[in-house]
Design a protein around this motif. Structure first.
Motif, PDB file in Angstrom:
ATOM      1  N   LEU A   1       0.836  -1.214   0.000  1.00  0.00           N
ATOM      2  CA  LEU A   1       0.000   0.000   0.000  1.00  0.00           C
ATOM      3  C   LEU A   1       0.867   1.259   0.000  1.00  0.00           C
ATOM      4  O   LEU A   1       0.568   2.235  -0.693  1.00  0.00           O
ATOM      5  N   LEU A   2       1.946   1.224   0.784  1.00  0.00           N
ATOM      6  CA  LEU A   2       2.833   2.392   0.815  1.00  0.00           C
ATOM      7  C   LEU A   2       3.506   2.582  -0.540  1.00  0.00           C
ATOM      8  O   LEU A   2       3.589   3.707  -1.054  1.00  0.00           O
ATOM      9  N   ALA A   3       3.954   1.455  -1.148  1.00  0.00           N
ATOM     10  CA  ALA A   3       4.621   1.564  -2.457  1.00  0.00           C
ATOM     11  C   ALA A   3       3.630   2.093  -3.499  1.00  0.00           C
ATOM     12  O   ALA A   3       3.969   2.982  -4.303  1.00  0.00           O
TER      13      ALA A   3
ATOM     14  N   GLY B   1       8.803   6.655   3.945  1.00  0.00           N
ATOM     15  CA  GLY B   1       8.281   6.637   5.306  1.00  0.00           C
ATOM     16  C   GLY B   1       7.787   7.977   5.816  1.00  0.00           C
ATOM     17  O   GLY B   1       7.594   8.145   7.022  1.00  0.00           O
ATOM     18  N   ALA B   2       7.564   8.941   4.925  1.00  0.00           N
ATOM     19  CA  ALA B   2       7.062  10.244   5.365  1.00  0.00           C
ATOM     20  C   ALA B   2       5.674  10.079   6.000  1.00  0.00           C
ATOM     21  O   ALA B   2       4.885   9.256   5.530  1.00  0.00           O
ATOM     22  N   PRO B   3       5.404  10.828   7.090  1.00  0.00           N
ATOM     23  CA  PRO B   3       4.091  10.695   7.734  1.00  0.00           C
ATOM     24  C   PRO B   3       2.935  10.845   6.743  1.00  0.00           C
ATOM     25  O   PRO B   3       1.955  10.111   6.815  1.00  0.00           O
TER      26      PRO B   3
ATOM     27  N   VAL C   1      -0.329   8.447   6.033  1.00  0.00           N
ATOM     28  CA  VAL C   1      -1.724   8.901   6.087  1.00  0.00           C
ATOM     29  C   VAL C   1      -2.471   8.385   4.858  1.00  0.00           C
ATOM     30  O   VAL C   1      -3.555   7.826   4.956  1.00  0.00           O
ATOM     31  N   VAL C   2      -1.861   8.550   3.685  1.00  0.00           N
ATOM     32  CA  VAL C   2      -2.515   8.131   2.444  1.00  0.00           C
ATOM     33  C   VAL C   2      -2.748   6.621   2.452  1.00  0.00           C
ATOM     34  O   VAL C   2      -3.841   6.137   2.151  1.00  0.00           O
ATOM     35  N   ALA C   3      -1.711   5.862   2.851  1.00  0.00           N
ATOM     36  CA  ALA C   3      -1.835   4.397   2.849  1.00  0.00           C
ATOM     37  C   ALA C   3      -2.867   3.931   3.864  1.00  0.00           C
ATOM     38  O   ALA C   3      -3.569   2.946   3.654  1.00  0.00           O
ATOM     39  N   ASP C   4      -2.967   4.648   4.969  1.00  0.00           N
ATOM     40  CA  ASP C   4      -4.001   4.298   5.949  1.00  0.00           C
ATOM     41  C   ASP C   4      -5.376   4.639   5.400  1.00  0.00           C
ATOM     42  O   ASP C   4      -6.307   3.842   5.468  1.00  0.00           O
TER      43      ASP C   4
END
Ligand code: SER
Length: 874
Positions: free
Chosen positions: A261-263, A275-277, A281-284
């Motif tokens: 999801l982060l990628a 790993g930026a906050p 937020v977007v991945a969450d």
């Protein structure tokens, strides 16, 4: 261990301990207006704890979808900035409904966490909290399980009120609650934070992984705790947190579930996956948004839809911070469906719908931002001083959806600041308005609740005997209801269908041989009890009395046809438009059916025709409507369409019509499809982004609709002195004749104006040696007046002319000045003044000008202007 393996291990462990595996319920809590979103595994069992609902099992285990954004448990603002908060997460839980209590709950939790056969966590890393006064739990932990006292913490009422404690859990301000014991994992010295109860407890070192609640009380709005019928257990372990522990990472965002999801978020935004906050937020947020939309929520300006909108916008803002150009958020849905679609197939099935809803919302937000920026620019241009007032910030936020941090950024760029306190005051007022207007603040106990299971006899009959087991007046239980009083009657058995699955509740009456009569206007359900809402028409009712229940059979019959037609329509929509069609809402009453479903564009006329044809072909097949009671898995294997928003019990009713439609449904239906007679679609339209609505009528309703249409046709034919057969030719003839007449009228008007011009020229007077003509001429449009003014200029040779009149309810004005006079007097200026008098505007060239207004009463005054105007100019 992968997250999916942990999920499976948990469920299997508790199955081995005699628990029934129950599916996650929808994120939209079923039959519960007090709760915004499903926020804990126990939500779907709430009535089991209260003793209002009995199930076939007393032990259950689930992996529950939860959203904590808005409402009592709200983590939205923390997301992205801590290692452990999410808007969406999965809660693993085990539940006991009056079965085992503290001892077994604690032993099970410990065994699962520490046994080498299961999670095998090192015991010395686990800390335990108990409610300060819960000596029993403390003793079980220390004496039976053997947790040393130095890793045990007692937590009292640390939130400023009795029972307001980290170790006293409540779903909401009212409802089931109780003391709890929590298990924490120590991630190690290298991370900042202290054990629970210490001043550093908010750090990320000691993380709560499992909460075991000893459900013991029902809290009423007055704050009183009433003991539950039987002590129960409700536990919840965050899957993401326990995965972090087992995958030897510290942050939830480092676990397997989040990697893709982060990628995908970074790829969609076009930024580094560093790993930026904001990336977290977007991945969450894609998880909560994806799941909420799959469960039927669409962005809107109120309630659940508003919370969803806020989450989408927050994601967009963080994406923009990372440099996203254009819309990006919807592009991450594919990765979400790939990552979690195995465990939650609704994500795969609804992927296209989720993408479209998000894309539309993103585009709308982009427009909102643009508009907000303009408003902000205007406000800044008028700003006195260096502080943007709180009410301006609030207006931008509330009306234009302009995020406060963005206003803050812009302010900073211009070396301004924002009045944060003023903004907070406005927000507080807003929150209070929202609370008072929202049903989610409702007291769970103010809803009528009664510990009865009414036996429903209405599938077979519309008439039956029953006994009154409870009466309610204004929500409170009473022994009697008197003549004229409104209230609720609960019977031990009833043929009345209670509103559910989109079908409205039955109406009718209750009576007895002595002449008592209670008119039932509506029927609803509370737990297992059927509530007959209405008014006592004659006599009085008391608890224990026997009554005869008569459903209004003709209303019920018409409703049943509409309900069956809804199923046929649903199946037809999937055939004609595609498998992406999912039910998003349904209302079935005796007048019509209304069906909302996911689809991304207006339905074309030929598709509507195809739908109607398909449904009516199924009606003519006259298939038997068959029902079968079975378990949910068997039903799904049969291809039964189930709704995510619905709460299904252990045994479900599968309703099929030939091999055309198979759905889970508890509603009332026709015996055979042929009973429907005919289905006619009467409207199609959009209700929200990606959601369409069809309304249709059936049976007698369809016949009435068509008769009405036929009647209108006949009347129309009579108006043009024709018949149905030649109506179109007649109408075309009438329109043609109309066009001709309009043309003739124009010509006549021009002629009349010219004749009037001759008369008018004679009415000119002299002012300061100049010929002046001012005249009122009603019924001529601007074009005709212009032609007339031109003609008069020619006739008079040298003159100032002002003509005005009423046309089509408005004032029309024309001014003309011959060339020889325009140096001293301009038609445009004369017009500006004249038009202002009649409340309008006007202007034009020096020799000819036009204008208009609204106030015909002032026309005389406007025309009178011309004399002094000329006198002043010459
Ligand atoms: N209901 C409790 C919680 O949410 C335990 O599951 O923490």
């Amino acid at each position: 261990m992968k997250s999916a393996e942990i999920r499976e291990a948990f469920l299997r462990f508790f199955e081995e301990k005699g628990h029934t595996r129950v599916a996650s319920s929808s994120l939209i809590p079923a039959n519960d207006p007090t709760l915004l979103f499903t926020n804990a595994g126990m939500n779907q069992f709430k009535d089991c704890f209260l003793g209002l609902e009995k199930r076939a099992y007393t032990r259950a285990t689930t992996s529950q979808k939860c959203v904590r954004a808005g409402g009592k448990h709200n983590d939205l603002e923390n997301v992205g900035y801590t290692a452990r908060h999410h808007t969406f997460f999965e809660m693993l839980g085990n539940f006991s409904f009056g079965d085992y209590f503290k001892r077994d709950a604690i032993r099970y939790a410990w065994e699962f966490l520490t046994s080498p056969q299961w999670l095998n966590l090192p015991q010395e890393k686990l800390w335990v909290t108990v409610y300060a006064s819960d000596d029993e739990a403390y003793a079980i932990w220390t004496e039976e399980v053997g947790v040393p006292a130095e890793r045990m913490v007692r937590i009292g009422d640390n939130k400023g009120a009795p029972y307001a404690s980290d170790n006293f859990w409540a779903m909401g301000d009212t409802g089931p609650c109780g003391p709890c014991t929590e298990i924490f994992f120590d991630h190690g010295e290298h991370i900042w934070g202290g054990p629970p109860g210490s001043p550093e407890e908010d750090g990320d070192r000691y993380i709560e992984i499992w909460n075991n609640v000893f459900m013991q009380f029902n809290r009423t709005a007055d704050g009183v705790l009433h003991p539950l019928p039987a002590p129960s257990v409700d536990t919840g372990m965050g899957l993401e947190r326990v995965s972090a522990v087992l995958q030897h990472v510290h942050s939830n965002y480092e676990i397997d579930l989040f990697q893709n999801l982060l990628a995908a978020s970074a790829a969609a935004i076009g930024c580094a996956n560093d790993g930026a906050p904001s990336l977290k937020v977007v991945a969450d947020h894609i998880r909560s948004c994806g799941f909420l939309i799959a469960d039927g929520v669409t962005p809107s300006n109120e309630g659940r839809g508003y919370v969803l909108r806020r989450i989408v916008r927050r994601a967009c803002r963080h994406g923009n911070k990372l440099g996203a150009k254009g819309s990006f958020f919807h592009k991450i849905v594919a990765a979400l469906a790939a990552e979690m679609g195995e465990a939650y197939p609704e994500l795969r099935e609804q992927r296209a719908h989720i993408e479209r809803v998000l894309k539309t919302e993103e585009e709308q937000f982009a427009k909102t931002l643009e508009q907000g920026l303009k408003i902000l620019e205007q406000d800044l241009a008028e700003l006195q001083g260096r502080v943007i007032p709180g009410d301006v910030v609030f207006k931008l936020y509330d009306t234009y959806g302009f995020p406060v941090d963005l206003t803050g950024d812009i302010a900073r760029e211009r070396e301004l600041s924002i009045d944060e306190d003023g903004f907070e005051r406005e927000m507080q007022a807003q929150r209070e308005r929202a609370r008072s207007a929202s049903a989610f603040g409702l007291d769970y106990n103010s809803l009528v609740k009664v510990d009865t299971d009414t036996l429903f006899t209405g599938y077979e009959d519309t008439f039956g005997q029953g006994q009154i087991v409870a009466l309610f007046k204004a929500g409170a239980a009473v022994e009697q209801l008197q003549e004229g009083e409104e209230g609720v009657v609960v019977l031990d058995r009833t043929p009345f269908y209670a509103e559910s699955g989109g079908q409205v509740g039955d109406c009718g009456y209750l009576s007895d041989a002595s002449g008592v009569r209670f008119d039932v206007r509506d029927t609803t359900k509370a737990g297992g009890a059927y509530l007959h809402h209405g008014v006592v028409g004659a006599g009085s009712l008391r608890v224990g009395q026997a009554v005869e229940a008569q459903v209004d059979a003709s209303v019920r019959g018409a409703t049943a046809l509409n309900h069956s037609a809804t199923h046929l329509l649903h199946a037809a929509l999937r055939q004609v438009l595609g498998e992406h069609v999912q039910q998003k809402g349904s209302l079935v009453d005796s007048q019509r059916l209304r069906f909302d479903f996911s689809h991304f564009e207006a339905i074309k006329p030929e598709q509507l025709k195809a739908l109607e044809a398909l449904v009516n072909a199924e009606i003519r097949k006259n298939s038997a409507v068959q029902t079968e009671q079975t378990d949910i898995e068997t039903a799904k294997q049969k291809g039964a369409m189930a709704l995510f928003g619905e709460k299904y019990g252990d045994s479900v009713r599968v309703l099929s019509m030939g091999d055309f439609s198979v759905e889970l449904c508890g509603g009332i239906h026709a015996k055979r499809t042929g009973d429907i007679g005919l289905m006619k679609i009467i409207s199609e339209g959009g209700v929200a982004a990606g959601v369409r609505r069809i309304e249709a009528v059936t049976g007698v309703g369809a016949l009435d609709y068509l008769s009405g249409a036929e009647e209108q046709l006949k009347e129309a034919a009579a108006l043009v002195k024709g018949s149905r057969d030649n109506l179109l030719d007649k109408l075309a003839g009438v329109l043609e004749r109309n066009r001709q007449l309009e043309k003739e009228l124009e010509q006549l008007k021009a002629k009349a104006a010219s004749a009037a011009g001759d008369d008018l020229a004679g009415a000119a007077i002299e002012v300061a040696g100049v010929k002046v003509l001012a005249s009122r001429l009603d019924g001529l449009d601007g074009k005709a007046l212009l032609a007339l003014a031109d003609q008069l200029k020619n006739k008079l040779g040298s003159a100032v002319i002002l003509l005005g009149g009423e046309f089509d309810g408005k004032v029309v004005l024309v001014a003309g000045v011959t060339q020889d006079l325009t140096a001293k007097l301009k038609a445009g200026e004369l017009m500006r003044q004249a038009a202002a008098v009649v409340g309008g505007k006007g202007g034009g060239r020096p020799d000819m000008a036009q204008g208009g207004g609204v106030d015909a009463g002032k026309l005389g005054e406007a025309l009178a202007l011309v004399e002094p105007f000329v006198a002043a100019a010459f």
